[in-house]
Design a protein around this motif. Structure first.
Motif, PDB file in Angstrom:
ATOM      1  N   ASN A 113       0.828  -1.202   0.000  1.00  0.00           N
ATOM      2  CA  ASN A 113       0.000   0.000   0.000  1.00  0.00           C
ATOM      3  C   ASN A 113       0.871   1.264   0.000  1.00  0.00           C
ATOM      4  O   ASN A 113       1.795   1.391   0.805  1.00  0.00           O
ATOM      5  CB  ASN A 113      -0.909  -0.031   1.229  1.00  0.00           C
ATOM      6  CG  ASN A 113      -1.959   1.059   1.210  1.00  0.00           C
ATOM      7  OD1 ASN A 113      -1.631   2.237   1.220  1.00  0.00           O
ATOM      8  ND2 ASN A 113      -3.214   0.655   1.177  1.00  0.00           N
ATOM      9  N   HIS A 114       0.533   2.182  -0.875  1.00  0.00           N
ATOM     10  CA  HIS A 114       1.299   3.422  -1.010  1.00  0.00           C
ATOM     11  C   HIS A 114       1.319   4.231   0.294  1.00  0.00           C
ATOM     12  O   HIS A 114       2.359   4.775   0.677  1.00  0.00           O
ATOM     13  CB  HIS A 114       0.671   4.249  -2.130  1.00  0.00           C
ATOM     14  CG  HIS A 114       1.320   5.557  -2.389  1.00  0.00           C
ATOM     15  ND1 HIS A 114       2.470   5.677  -3.131  1.00  0.00           N
ATOM     16  CD2 HIS A 114       0.996   6.809  -2.008  1.00  0.00           C
ATOM     17  CE1 HIS A 114       2.821   6.951  -3.194  1.00  0.00           C
ATOM     18  NE2 HIS A 114       1.946   7.659  -2.513  1.00  0.00           N
ATOM     19  N   LEU A 115       0.189   4.305   0.981  1.00  0.00           N
ATOM     20  CA  LEU A 115       0.123   5.119   2.203  1.00  0.00           C
ATOM     21  C   LEU A 115       0.935   4.485   3.325  1.00  0.00           C
ATOM     22  O   LEU A 115       1.674   5.175   4.045  1.00  0.00           O
ATOM     23  CB  LEU A 115      -1.331   5.309   2.634  1.00  0.00           C
ATOM     24  CG  LEU A 115      -2.209   6.042   1.615  1.00  0.00           C
ATOM     25  CD1 LEU A 115      -3.623   6.187   2.140  1.00  0.00           C
ATOM     26  CD2 LEU A 115      -1.635   7.398   1.280  1.00  0.00           C
ATOM     27  N   SER A 117       3.457   2.703   2.921  1.00  0.00           N
ATOM     28  CA  SER A 117       4.859   2.906   2.527  1.00  0.00           C
ATOM     29  C   SER A 117       5.357   4.283   2.952  1.00  0.00           C
ATOM     30  O   SER A 117       6.492   4.430   3.410  1.00  0.00           O
ATOM     31  CB  SER A 117       5.021   2.765   1.012  1.00  0.00           C
ATOM     32  OG  SER A 117       4.619   1.501   0.577  1.00  0.00           O
ATOM     33  N   HIS A 118       4.490   5.302   2.802  1.00  0.00           N
ATOM     34  CA  HIS A 118       4.861   6.657   3.225  1.00  0.00           C
ATOM     35  C   HIS A 118       5.222   6.683   4.712  1.00  0.00           C
ATOM     36  O   HIS A 118       6.053   7.476   5.147  1.00  0.00           O
ATOM     37  CB  HIS A 118       3.692   7.626   2.992  1.00  0.00           C
ATOM     38  CG  HIS A 118       3.749   8.361   1.685  1.00  0.00           C
ATOM     39  ND1 HIS A 118       4.853   9.067   1.271  1.00  0.00           N
ATOM     40  CD2 HIS A 118       2.820   8.507   0.714  1.00  0.00           C
ATOM     41  CE1 HIS A 118       4.593   9.623   0.088  1.00  0.00           C
ATOM     42  NE2 HIS A 118       3.366   9.287  -0.273  1.00  0.00           N
ATOM     43  N   ILE A 119       4.542   5.847   5.499  1.00  0.00           N
ATOM     44  CA  ILE A 119       4.836   5.786   6.939  1.00  0.00           C
ATOM     45  C   ILE A 119       6.123   4.998   7.179  1.00  0.00           C
ATOM     46  O   ILE A 119       7.026   5.421   7.905  1.00  0.00           O
ATOM     47  CB  ILE A 119       3.664   5.117   7.700  1.00  0.00           C
ATOM     48  CG1 ILE A 119       2.360   5.892   7.481  1.00  0.00           C
ATOM     49  CG2 ILE A 119       3.988   5.011   9.191  1.00  0.00           C
ATOM     50  CD1 ILE A 119       1.118   5.210   8.060  1.00  0.00           C
ATOM     51  N   VAL A 138       0.441  13.957   4.280  1.00  0.00           N
ATOM     52  CA  VAL A 138      -0.067  15.113   3.544  1.00  0.00           C
ATOM     53  C   VAL A 138       0.689  15.284   2.235  1.00  0.00           C
ATOM     54  O   VAL A 138       1.915  15.405   2.216  1.00  0.00           O
ATOM     55  CB  VAL A 138       0.043  16.411   4.372  1.00  0.00           C
ATOM     56  CG1 VAL A 138      -1.183  16.581   5.232  1.00  0.00           C
ATOM     57  CG2 VAL A 138       1.286  16.439   5.236  1.00  0.00           C
ATOM     58  N   SER A 139      -0.077  15.267   1.141  1.00  0.00           N
ATOM     59  CA  SER A 139       0.545  15.448  -0.173  1.00  0.00           C
ATOM     60  C   SER A 139      -0.514  15.984  -1.119  1.00  0.00           C
ATOM     61  O   SER A 139      -1.617  16.323  -0.691  1.00  0.00           O
ATOM     62  CB  SER A 139       1.085  14.113  -0.686  1.00  0.00           C
ATOM     63  OG  SER A 139       0.001  13.341  -1.157  1.00  0.00           O
ATOM     64  N   GLY A 140      -0.187  16.004  -2.396  1.00  0.00           N
ATOM     65  CA  GLY A 140      -1.165  16.432  -3.375  1.00  0.00           C
ATOM     66  C   GLY A 140      -2.275  15.426  -3.563  1.00  0.00           C
ATOM     67  O   GLY A 140      -3.338  15.740  -4.084  1.00  0.00           O
ATOM     68  N   GLY A 141      -2.038  14.189  -3.149  1.00  0.00           N
ATOM     69  CA  GLY A 141      -3.042  13.142  -3.340  1.00  0.00           C
ATOM     70  C   GLY A 141      -3.735  12.721  -2.070  1.00  0.00           C
ATOM     71  O   GLY A 141      -4.804  12.135  -2.108  1.00  0.00           O
ATOM     72  N   HIS A 142      -3.124  12.972  -0.932  1.00  0.00           N
ATOM     73  CA  HIS A 142      -3.745  12.497   0.309  1.00  0.00           C
ATOM     74  C   HIS A 142      -3.521  13.427   1.483  1.00  0.00           C
ATOM     75  O   HIS A 142      -2.519  14.137   1.562  1.00  0.00           O
ATOM     76  CB  HIS A 142      -3.276  11.077   0.665  1.00  0.00           C
ATOM     77  CG  HIS A 142      -1.971  10.678   0.028  1.00  0.00           C
ATOM     78  ND1 HIS A 142      -0.760  11.065   0.508  1.00  0.00           N
ATOM     79  CD2 HIS A 142      -1.705   9.921  -1.076  1.00  0.00           C
ATOM     80  CE1 HIS A 142       0.194  10.580  -0.251  1.00  0.00           C
ATOM     81  NE2 HIS A 142      -0.339   9.889  -1.229  1.00  0.00           N
ATOM     82  N   SER A 143      -4.470  13.414   2.392  1.00  0.00           N
ATOM     83  CA  SER A 143      -4.353  14.110   3.672  1.00  0.00           C
ATOM     84  C   SER A 143      -5.048  13.206   4.673  1.00  0.00           C
ATOM     85  O   SER A 143      -6.265  13.158   4.714  1.00  0.00           O
ATOM     86  CB  SER A 143      -5.058  15.458   3.645  1.00  0.00           C
ATOM     87  OG  SER A 143      -4.596  16.232   2.574  1.00  0.00           O
ATOM     88  N   THR A 307       8.491  12.718  -0.335  1.00  0.00           N
ATOM     89  CA  THR A 307       7.789  12.666  -1.616  1.00  0.00           C
ATOM     90  C   THR A 307       7.776  11.215  -2.099  1.00  0.00           C
ATOM     91  O   THR A 307       8.447  10.351  -1.540  1.00  0.00           O
ATOM     92  CB  THR A 307       8.507  13.544  -2.659  1.00  0.00           C
ATOM     93  OG1 THR A 307       9.896  13.236  -2.624  1.00  0.00           O
ATOM     94  CG2 THR A 307       8.337  15.008  -2.338  1.00  0.00           C
ATOM     95  N   ASP A 308       6.990  10.961  -3.135  1.00  0.00           N
ATOM     96  CA  ASP A 308       6.863   9.588  -3.623  1.00  0.00           C
ATOM     97  C   ASP A 308       8.213   9.071  -4.115  1.00  0.00           C
ATOM     98  O   ASP A 308       8.908   9.754  -4.867  1.00  0.00           O
ATOM     99  CB  ASP A 308       5.850   9.532  -4.773  1.00  0.00           C
ATOM    100  CG  ASP A 308       4.436   9.821  -4.283  1.00  0.00           C
ATOM    101  OD1 ASP A 308       4.236   9.873  -3.060  1.00  0.00           O
ATOM    102  OD2 ASP A 308       3.557   9.977  -5.146  1.00  0.00           O
ATOM    103  N   ASN A 309       8.570   7.877  -3.685  1.00  0.00           N
ATOM    104  CA  ASN A 309       9.858   7.296  -4.082  1.00  0.00           C
ATOM    105  C   ASN A 309       9.812   5.784  -3.938  1.00  0.00           C
ATOM    106  O   ASN A 309       8.898   5.231  -3.305  1.00  0.00           O
ATOM    107  CB  ASN A 309      10.983   7.880  -3.219  1.00  0.00           C
ATOM    108  CG  ASN A 309      10.789   7.561  -1.759  1.00  0.00           C
ATOM    109  OD1 ASN A 309      11.080   6.441  -1.320  1.00  0.00           O
ATOM    110  ND2 ASN A 309      10.272   8.495  -0.982  1.00  0.00           N
TER     111      ASN A 309
HETATM  112 ZN   LIG Z   1       2.243   9.689  -2.030  1.00  0.00          ZN
END
Ligand SMILES: [Zn+2]
Lengths: 375, 222
Positions: A113-115, A117-119, A138-143, A307-309
């Motif tokens: 899951n992308h979210l 992964s951000h964590i 918080v990003s352009g796609g999610h909060s 940021t996304d990576n």
């Molecule tokens: Zn993202």
């Protein structure tokens, strides 16, 4: 430690083609090819442009990541990929690439899951995540505000935006101010010269009867746009720095207030902030101040990891391997609306994991009905 | 020679293994919405049926379109990454050429037109002198705009079936869908003859729709 899992991660949920390689909590490579410049003139990400760029960039980016990590593909313990959420066509390029790579190398595949992964990426910066972790993404796609007792298996959404994402609001205001795209960095820069108290813009969903952990930035966006238009109609000059600072203050005030509240309410003494907007300097400063006042330890990865990576995907994949979570099946879907409650997408035929990823062990098929996460 | 051919540029998800003299195994499924899910299991099945691993393959062959983009990219990504991981070359073939070759194998002599469904009331198409000889560059057009160029010719493919007013006669018994077996055979023939194949790059033939969705995702600072 050499026996920690060595995992390659692929991320293509939006407009960054990311390939990262980690060993456990150690970052070895983080290669990103971005198509952001191609989207700039449209003011937002054009899905088909992003998908085309992913296909172009995929193999060269994998190659660069391996070279920079100084590891051989044959030494990998697994290949992880963002299965969702994100742009469907963009995700599909990454998922197809990860499947082909894992299959060709004879390694297990982990659709994650992308979210989550951000964590999880914060493990590369600050070591093992505390359990539970409170995360503000918080990003352009999610909060979102997420509570994660176990990043590989249990992620609970506490609140999220009911309209625009925080980063989207930055982009829209930047457009109204003719500052270009993306809006986050330029507004951050402008705001440094401005007064955050100059204009009192509304704080969405902060009334006594509003949802405690949800966000709303649409009203704020409209209020700022109206304020700017009124100035222009009156023939007055728009104080760009003051508007930027005041708008930004309204966003980060609500974000940090709600995040710290969520920590207190749930007895969590750590706050993790991720996503592209986590690079915002005022968000970092205000979060640091409010966390300190509340006795909460703040964890924010460096901007490049926010940021996304691909490294964030690899980080979560490595955690999946370390905790012996089941691998994904070869028919793994790219799921543009993968729920945040599913940190990964295990093979429904092997929902418990056996270490050996793609074995043909059908002993657990009878458990499908109660453990199938896909129905 | 052991070629693994795959094509996802049309509603078909098709995979075949060819040893230079014949097809060892193949898989053909038609599901325009599940290319991503179906392709890798199909590869696994085909290799399993032939009793070989991916490491035995000496070349990958991939249909480069033209075709609807999302599906097209599944095959191109897969073949490109296979090639990268195994160090074995990847060759591109025009998807319409694969269909033309299959039509030749089914007994149709030229000239004829091949047309596939490009959606949005258009077709991807090209004219052939015979199963091995394409006369025009692959193009995307509204059927009504190409009647002059295809008049009087037999036509094959799903695009021809969709627009009988434009394409007229579709001969009996002709394959409708793409076949990786035919593509593999064509590639084997070309490689044996020392002919160049195409690079593994997509033939989109259309510019991307430059529309930002209402709730687009953006990148923020780096
Ligand atoms: Zn993202």
């Amino acid at each position: 430690m050499a026996d920690e899992p060595l995992v390659l991660g692929i991320e293509t949920s939006c407009d960054e083609t990311g390939v990262g390689i980690v060993r456990g909590h150690t970052l070895l490579a983080d290669e990103v090819a971005s198509s952001v410049d191609e989207h700039a003139r449209f003011g937002g990400v054009v899905p088909e442009v992003a998908s085309r760029a992913h296909l172009e960039a995929m193999v060269p980016t994998i190659r660069r990541a391996l070279k920079n990590a100084g590891v051989a593909a044959s030494d990998l313990d697994g290949v992880a990929v963002t299965a969702g959420p994100g742009l469907a066509g963009a995700l599909l390029v990454g998922v197809s690439a990860a499947k082909a790579y894992a299959y060709a190398l004879g390694k297990p595949l982990y659709g994650v899951n992308h979210l989550a992964s951000h964590i999880c990426v914060d493990q590369l910066e600050h070591g093992a995540l505390p359990e539970p972790t409170m995360a503000l993404l918080v990003s352009g796609g999610h909060s979102s505000l997420l509570l994660a007792p176990d990043i590989t298996a249990d992620v609970r959404p506490l609140g999220s935006t009911i309209d625009d994402a925080a980063g989207e609001a930055f982009d829209k205001i930047a457009r109204v101010l003719n500052l270009g795209f993306p809006g986050g960095p330029v507004i951050d820069r402008m705001a440094r010269e401005g007064d955050p108290e100059a204009i009192r813009f509304p704080r969405g969903l902060t009334g006594p009867r509003d949802a405690v952990y949800d966000f709303s930035f649409s009203g704020l966006k409209t209020a700022v746009a109206r304020w700017i238009e009124a100035k222009r109609h009156a023939g007055e000059e728009v104080p760009v720095a003051d508007v930027s600072a005041s708008f930004q203050e309204a966003v980060v005030d609500v974000l940090t207030r709600k995040a710290v509240r969520a920590c207190k309410d749930n007895g969590v003494d750590h706050l993790m902030i991720g996503g592209g907007v986590a690079a915002n300097s005022r968000l970092r400063a205000l979060a640091a101040q409010r966390c300190e006042d509340a006795g909460v330890r703040l964890r924010v990865p460096r901007p490049k990891l926010c940021t996304d990576n691909g490294a964030m995907v690899a980080a979560l994949g490595a955690e999946m391997v370390a905790r012996n979570r089941p691998a994904s099946a070869w028919d793994l879907s790219a799921d543009s609306s993968l729920p945040v409650t599913e940190p990964h997408v295990p093979d429904p035929a092997h929902p418990h994991g056996h270490g050996g990823a793609h074995g043909h062990d059908h002993d657990h098929v009878h458990e499908l009905s109660k453990d199938n996460l896909y129905s | 020679m052991l070629l693994l051919a795959l094509d996802t540029a049309t509603p078909a998800v098709t995979v075949a293994l060819h040893d230079g003299s014949g097809v060892l195994a193949e898989s053909n499924q038609v599901d325009a919405r599940r290319h991503g899910e179906l392709l890798l299991p199909a590869v696994h099945r085909v290799l399993g049926e032939a009793g070989v691993g991916l490491d035995a393959v000496t070349g990958f062959v991939v249909g480069v379109g033209p075709g609807p983009y999302t599906g097209l990219r599944v095959g191109l990504t897969t073949a490109g990454v296979f090639s990268e991981a195994t160090g074995v070359p990847v060759h591109g073939l025009c998807t319409l050429d694969g269909i033309a070759y299959a039509v030749g194998l089914a007994g149709l002599e030229g000239p004829f037109t091949v047309a596939t469904d490009a959606r949005r009331k258009e077709v991807y198409w090209a004219r052939y002198a015979d199963a091995r000889t394409r006369l025009t560059d692959p193009a995307v057009d509204r059927p009504a705009d190409i009647t002059d160029e295809t008049a009087g010719l037999p036509a094959v493919g799903a695009g021809a079936q969709l627009y009988p007013d434009t394409f007229g006669r579709v001969p009996e018994g002709m394959p409708v869908h793409q076949s990786a077996a035919a593509m593999a055979a064509l590639a084997a023939e070309k490689l044996a003859a020392g002919e160049d194949l195409l690079p593994d790059r997509p033939l989109y033939l259309r510019r991307p729709d430059a529309q930002v969705p209402a709730h687009y995702k953006v990148v923020t600072p780096r």
